[in-house]
Design an enzyme around this catalytic site. Sequence first.
Site, PDB file in Angstrom:
ATOM      1  CB  CYS A 113      -1.000   0.032   1.232  1.00  0.00           C
ATOM      2  SG  CYS A 113      -2.017  -1.331   1.231  1.00  0.00           S
ATOM      3  CG  HIS A 257      -3.013   3.699   2.367  1.00  0.00           C
ATOM      4  ND1 HIS A 257      -3.525   3.209   1.358  1.00  0.00           N
ATOM      5  CD2 HIS A 257      -3.158   2.442   3.200  1.00  0.00           C
ATOM      6  CE1 HIS A 257      -3.843   1.866   1.067  1.00  0.00           C
ATOM      7  NE2 HIS A 257      -3.761   1.580   2.617  1.00  0.00           N
ATOM      8  CG  ASN A 287      -6.445  -0.864   1.541  1.00  0.00           C
ATOM      9  OD1 ASN A 287      -5.773  -0.195   0.454  1.00  0.00           O
ATOM     10  ND2 ASN A 287      -5.751  -1.363   2.623  1.00  0.00           N
TER      11      ASN A 287
HETATM   12  N1  COA Z   1     -18.056  -8.607   9.903  1.00  0.00           N
HETATM   13  C1  COA Z   1     -18.496  -8.861  11.122  1.00  0.00           C
HETATM   14  N2  COA Z   1     -17.648  -9.067  12.197  1.00  0.00           N
HETATM   15  C2  COA Z   1     -16.630  -8.877  11.983  1.00  0.00           C
HETATM   16  C3  COA Z   1     -15.834  -8.687  10.509  1.00  0.00           C
HETATM   17  C4  COA Z   1     -16.858  -8.644   9.534  1.00  0.00           C
HETATM   18  N3  COA Z   1     -16.382  -8.243   8.282  1.00  0.00           N
HETATM   19  N4  COA Z   1     -14.421  -8.826  10.669  1.00  0.00           N
HETATM   20  C5  COA Z   1     -14.119  -9.093  11.884  1.00  0.00           C
HETATM   21  N5  COA Z   1     -15.340  -9.408  12.735  1.00  0.00           N
HETATM   22  C6  COA Z   1     -15.459  -9.793  14.228  1.00  0.00           C
HETATM   23  C7  COA Z   1     -14.145 -10.293  14.463  1.00  0.00           C
HETATM   24  O1  COA Z   1     -14.499 -11.714  14.545  1.00  0.00           O
HETATM   25  C8  COA Z   1     -14.320  -9.955  15.977  1.00  0.00           C
HETATM   26  O2  COA Z   1     -15.182 -10.775  16.715  1.00  0.00           O
HETATM   27  P1  COA Z   1     -15.044 -11.525  17.953  1.00  0.00           P
HETATM   28  O3  COA Z   1     -14.849 -10.391  18.987  1.00  0.00           O
HETATM   29  O4  COA Z   1     -16.284 -12.469  18.373  1.00  0.00           O
HETATM   30  O5  COA Z   1     -13.693 -12.107  18.046  1.00  0.00           O
HETATM   31  C9  COA Z   1     -15.027  -8.642  16.137  1.00  0.00           C
HETATM   32  O6  COA Z   1     -15.313  -8.362  14.715  1.00  0.00           O
HETATM   33  C10 COA Z   1     -13.985  -7.554  16.429  1.00  0.00           C
HETATM   34  O7  COA Z   1     -12.982  -7.901  15.533  1.00  0.00           O
HETATM   35  P2  COA Z   1     -11.621  -6.962  15.504  1.00  0.00           P
HETATM   36  O8  COA Z   1     -10.478  -7.198  14.722  1.00  0.00           O
HETATM   37  O9  COA Z   1     -11.180  -6.577  17.154  1.00  0.00           O
HETATM   38  O10 COA Z   1     -12.247  -5.681  14.878  1.00  0.00           O
HETATM   39  P3  COA Z   1     -11.645  -4.171  14.583  1.00  0.00           P
HETATM   40  O11 COA Z   1     -12.249  -3.154  15.435  1.00  0.00           O
HETATM   41  O12 COA Z   1      -9.859  -4.357  15.055  1.00  0.00           O
HETATM   42  O13 COA Z   1     -11.560  -3.972  13.202  1.00  0.00           O
HETATM   43  C11 COA Z   1     -10.483  -4.167  11.133  1.00  0.00           C
HETATM   44  C12 COA Z   1     -11.071  -5.040  12.628  1.00  0.00           C
HETATM   45  C13 COA Z   1      -9.673  -5.258  10.441  1.00  0.00           C
HETATM   46  C14 COA Z   1     -11.381  -3.459  10.531  1.00  0.00           C
HETATM   47  C15 COA Z   1      -9.331  -3.253  11.975  1.00  0.00           C
HETATM   48  O14 COA Z   1      -8.500  -4.113  12.683  1.00  0.00           O
HETATM   49  C16 COA Z   1      -8.522  -2.648  10.850  1.00  0.00           C
HETATM   50  O15 COA Z   1      -8.851  -1.908   9.976  1.00  0.00           O
HETATM   51  N6  COA Z   1      -7.115  -3.010  10.715  1.00  0.00           N
HETATM   52  C17 COA Z   1      -6.154  -2.504   9.812  1.00  0.00           C
HETATM   53  C18 COA Z   1      -6.354  -3.035   8.620  1.00  0.00           C
HETATM   54  C19 COA Z   1      -5.768  -2.531   7.253  1.00  0.00           C
HETATM   55  O16 COA Z   1      -6.217  -1.415   7.013  1.00  0.00           O
HETATM   56  N7  COA Z   1      -4.905  -3.310   6.627  1.00  0.00           N
HETATM   57  C20 COA Z   1      -4.403  -2.898   5.622  1.00  0.00           C
HETATM   58  C21 COA Z   1      -3.356  -1.902   5.931  1.00  0.00           C
HETATM   59  S1  COA Z   1      -2.472  -0.977   4.423  1.00  0.00           S
END
Ligand code: COA
Length: 330
Positions: A113, A257, A287
């Site tokens: 990215c 980004h 993204n």
């Molecule tokens: N729909 C519903 N629930 C979902 C889900 C989805 N698409 N994806 C994950 N969950 C659930 C998880 O399983 C978790 O459940 P649990 O508590 O029962 O285990 C819960 O939602 C919370 O997950 P968590 O990972 O703590 O959520 P979060 O607030 O951290 O959000 C992301 C997850 C991926 C959106 C966030 O961590 C993120 O944006 N990370 C960076 C990703 C990124 O930008 N990557 C590229 C960088 S260039």
Amino acid sequence: MIRSRVIGTGAYVPPRILSNHDLEKMVKTSDEWIATRTGIKERHIADEESATDIAVKAAKKAVESASLSADEIDLIIVATVTSDMVFPSTACFVQSRLGIKKNIPAFDISAACSGFLYGLDIADKYIKNGAAKKVLVAGVDVFSRIIDWNDRNTCVLFGDGAGAVVLSAERGNRGLLSSHLHSNGDHWRLLYTPSNIYSSPFKTHSRVHSHKHDEPYLKMEGNKVFKLAVQAMGETCQEALEHNDLKPADVTFLIPHQANIRIINATAEKTGISAEKVYINVDRYGNTSAGSIPIALDELAHSGRLKSGDILLMAAFGGGLTWASAVVRW
Ligand code: COA
């Protein structure tokens, strides 16, 4: 002083839209979850088109908007981690498809990215040392091809798209003021996509990676990536401002980004940039990896909201881990 000025921009996303409601039918998720946790409402998915097809469309628009003929380009850099083939590079395909008959250098760079800002930095160094005068820098990715569409943790986050700029060597104060690149390979496991090239057909033992890494899909520890992204994007924005002796108030637009609205907002807050100066399109594209910043820049450039002398601060974060920032005086 010679600077790299952006004289043209272009972008292209494939026409097929995949909404959060479409995803509700594919995995256990909801529009509400995706929108509140990421800011994404829909993304574009390439059906027939490849990374090259998409990059070529963005590149053609960039060259047209620079009022150049493609033969005036003397270097092509494409940032991508989803090229059509292991080789040739996407940049070589772009050169051919733009009909460029001169044997100019063309190569891809891999910084996920952060790739577009890495490309900008390299292009600027060619321009500053006199090795190139007109450089095409494109960022393209088709993450739909490396996503596990059964994995709700990752499949809701990404979309396909490309953006491109043409940089021109010019004297004066306008153009790229600075760029700042970083990486930390120790954290590679937080965000990666394996390939089968890693496995030797002759070697059956002493594999460094376990078999679960072999599925060719993107793997991510979202929570850890989130925290590191906020920290790294904030720090590199800060260093970019300090390097140029700029204050947050001097920035006309922050172009971050577009991975997650919460990362974008936290970066702006850490840097002291007010919300109305932050360019956001993550809701429409998700993204798009290396496509993300040049698509946003192209939209802003064509929106009529930019004027000569405006200060643009760009910041990215991605697999590697890599992160980068750049400041442009428009
Ligand atoms: N729909 C519903 N629930 C979902 C889900 C989805 N698409 N994806 C994950 N969950 C659930 C998880 O399983 C978790 O459940 P649990 O508590 O029962 O285990 C819960 O939602 C919370 O997950 P968590 O990972 O703590 O959520 P979060 O607030 O951290 O959000 C992301 C997850 C991926 C959106 C966030 O961590 C993120 O944006 N990370 C960076 C990703 C990124 O930008 N990557 C590229 C960088 S260039």
